[in-house]
Design a protein around this motif. Structure first.
Motif, PDB file in Angstrom:
ATOM      1  N   PHE A 172      20.447 -37.725  21.502  1.00  0.00           N
ATOM      2  CA  PHE A 172      20.524 -36.288  21.774  1.00  0.00           C
ATOM      3  C   PHE A 172      19.347 -35.898  22.656  1.00  0.00           C
ATOM      4  CE2 PHE A 172      17.077 -34.528  19.204  1.00  0.00           C
ATOM      5  CZ  PHE A 172      16.762 -35.623  18.410  1.00  0.00           C
ATOM      6  N   LYS A 173      19.472 -34.731  23.295  1.00  0.00           N
ATOM      7  CA  LYS A 173      18.410 -34.272  24.195  1.00  0.00           C
ATOM      8  C   LYS A 173      17.350 -33.537  23.372  1.00  0.00           C
ATOM      9  CE  LYS A 173      17.932 -31.426  28.385  1.00  0.00           C
ATOM     10  NZ  LYS A 173      16.591 -31.881  28.636  1.00  0.00           N
ATOM     11  N   PHE A 174      16.148 -34.069  23.382  1.00  0.00           N
ATOM     12  CA  PHE A 174      15.054 -33.453  22.625  1.00  0.00           C
ATOM     13  C   PHE A 174      14.343 -32.480  23.565  1.00  0.00           C
ATOM     14  CE2 PHE A 174      11.129 -32.801  20.519  1.00  0.00           C
ATOM     15  CZ  PHE A 174      11.305 -33.119  19.186  1.00  0.00           C
ATOM     16  N   SER A 203      15.346 -26.329  16.846  1.00  0.00           N
ATOM     17  CA  SER A 203      16.504 -26.991  16.240  1.00  0.00           C
ATOM     18  C   SER A 203      16.434 -28.507  16.405  1.00  0.00           C
ATOM     19  CB  SER A 203      17.805 -26.473  16.859  1.00  0.00           C
ATOM     20  OG  SER A 203      17.915 -26.938  18.192  1.00  0.00           O
ATOM     21  N   LYS A 204      15.594 -28.965  17.339  1.00  0.00           N
ATOM     22  CA  LYS A 204      15.541 -30.405  17.601  1.00  0.00           C
ATOM     23  C   LYS A 204      14.904 -31.166  16.440  1.00  0.00           C
ATOM     24  CE  LYS A 204      17.480 -29.525  21.387  1.00  0.00           C
ATOM     25  NZ  LYS A 204      18.926 -29.714  21.481  1.00  0.00           N
ATOM     26  N   LEU A 205      14.114 -30.467  15.625  1.00  0.00           N
ATOM     27  CA  LEU A 205      13.530 -31.137  14.458  1.00  0.00           C
ATOM     28  C   LEU A 205      14.643 -31.480  13.463  1.00  0.00           C
ATOM     29  CD1 LEU A 205      10.253 -29.058  13.935  1.00  0.00           C
ATOM     30  CD2 LEU A 205      10.670 -30.985  15.461  1.00  0.00           C
ATOM     31  N   ALA A 206      15.577 -30.527  13.276  1.00  0.00           N
ATOM     32  CA  ALA A 206      16.712 -30.789  12.391  1.00  0.00           C
ATOM     33  C   ALA A 206      17.656 -31.816  13.017  1.00  0.00           C
ATOM     34  CB  ALA A 206      17.465 -29.494  12.095  1.00  0.00           C
ATOM     35  N   ARG A 207      17.823 -31.737  14.329  1.00  0.00           N
ATOM     36  CA  ARG A 207      18.690 -32.690  15.037  1.00  0.00           C
ATOM     37  C   ARG A 207      18.163 -34.129  14.884  1.00  0.00           C
ATOM     38  NH1 ARG A 207      23.528 -31.667  16.761  1.00  0.00           N
ATOM     39  NH2 ARG A 207      22.927 -29.979  18.156  1.00  0.00           N
ATOM     40  N   ALA A 208      16.839 -34.274  14.923  1.00  0.00           N
ATOM     41  CA  ALA A 208      16.237 -35.601  14.781  1.00  0.00           C
ATOM     42  C   ALA A 208      16.542 -36.181  13.397  1.00  0.00           C
ATOM     43  CB  ALA A 208      14.725 -35.527  15.009  1.00  0.00           C
ATOM     44  N   VAL A 209      16.499 -35.322  12.377  1.00  0.00           N
ATOM     45  CA  VAL A 209      16.821 -35.781  11.015  1.00  0.00           C
ATOM     46  C   VAL A 209      18.256 -36.298  10.991  1.00  0.00           C
ATOM     47  CG1 VAL A 209      17.145 -35.066   8.614  1.00  0.00           C
ATOM     48  CG2 VAL A 209      15.186 -34.194   9.930  1.00  0.00           C
TER      49      VAL A 209
END
Ligand code: ZN
Length: 192
Positions: A55-57, A106-112
């Motif tokens: 995904f794009k961080f 939102s990228k912190l949640a996406r990383a999880v």
């Protein structure tokens, strides 16, 4: 000659394998509840395959020189234990102190989600998230705490439903400076 193995081919052979497993367990015959069970089971497993699109961080320059702790807590996640192929389910807490870059929150949640959605172990997910934060943000510090119930411990083996496994990974000032670590951990709501 190139032989193309399509997703449909792979899925088709996996359905047949699950059919065999069901037959081996004694579920033969014409019970309509099992009509599409192999397809459903493989569709479920498919989301945990190893080759997932990154995904794009998204990051933003820290033009204001912000240096306060940012924590996204209580991020629900589910994953599958690599040892038993059984789910584990819990919550993740991710935080960092910015230096030059700010993360799209939102990228912190996406990383999880990205690191959890595979066959893995909780320790690895925790570590991979923190390593991604270091790589993409080069923050002053960052930390990840995860808590989960592992159904391989609840439904088999020692059979202890309701237990929680807690893992953490800390980097930078969160690792080296007790005040930064305590601030981060005070933002993390752990179940006890
Ligand atoms: Zn397990």
């Amino acid at each position: 000659m190139t032989i193309l193995v399509t997703e449909d081919h792979i899925r088709g052979s996996l359905y047949a394998l699950v059919d065999d497993v069901l037959a081996g367990l004694g579920y033969h015959g014409d019970d309509p509840h099992f009509d599409r069970t192999p397809e459903r089971f493989i569709d479920f497993l498919w989301q945990f395959r190893a080759d997932q699109e990154p995904f794009k961080f998204t990051t933003f320059p820290n033009t204001e020189g912000l240096d306060s702790l940012v924590v996204v807590g209580d991020i629900p996640f589910y994953s599958m234990c690599a040892h038993h192929m059984v789910p584990f389910i819990g919550k993740a807490h991710v935080g960092y102190i910015p230096d030059q870059e700010i993360a799209g929150i939102s990228k912190l949640a996406r990383a999880v989600e990205y690191f959890a959605r595979r066959l893995t172990v909780q320790e690895t997910i925790t570590n991979k998230i923190v390593e991604l934060l270091v790589e993409r943000l080069a923050p002053l510090g960052c930390g990840v705490v995860m808590q989960a119930e592992h159904l391989c411990m609840s439904m088999r083996g020692v059979q202890k439903p309701g237990h929680l496994t807690t893992t953490s990974a800390l980097r930078g000032v969160m690792l080296k400076e007790p005040e930064a670590r305590e601030e981060f951990l005070s933002f993390v709501s752990l179940r006890r």
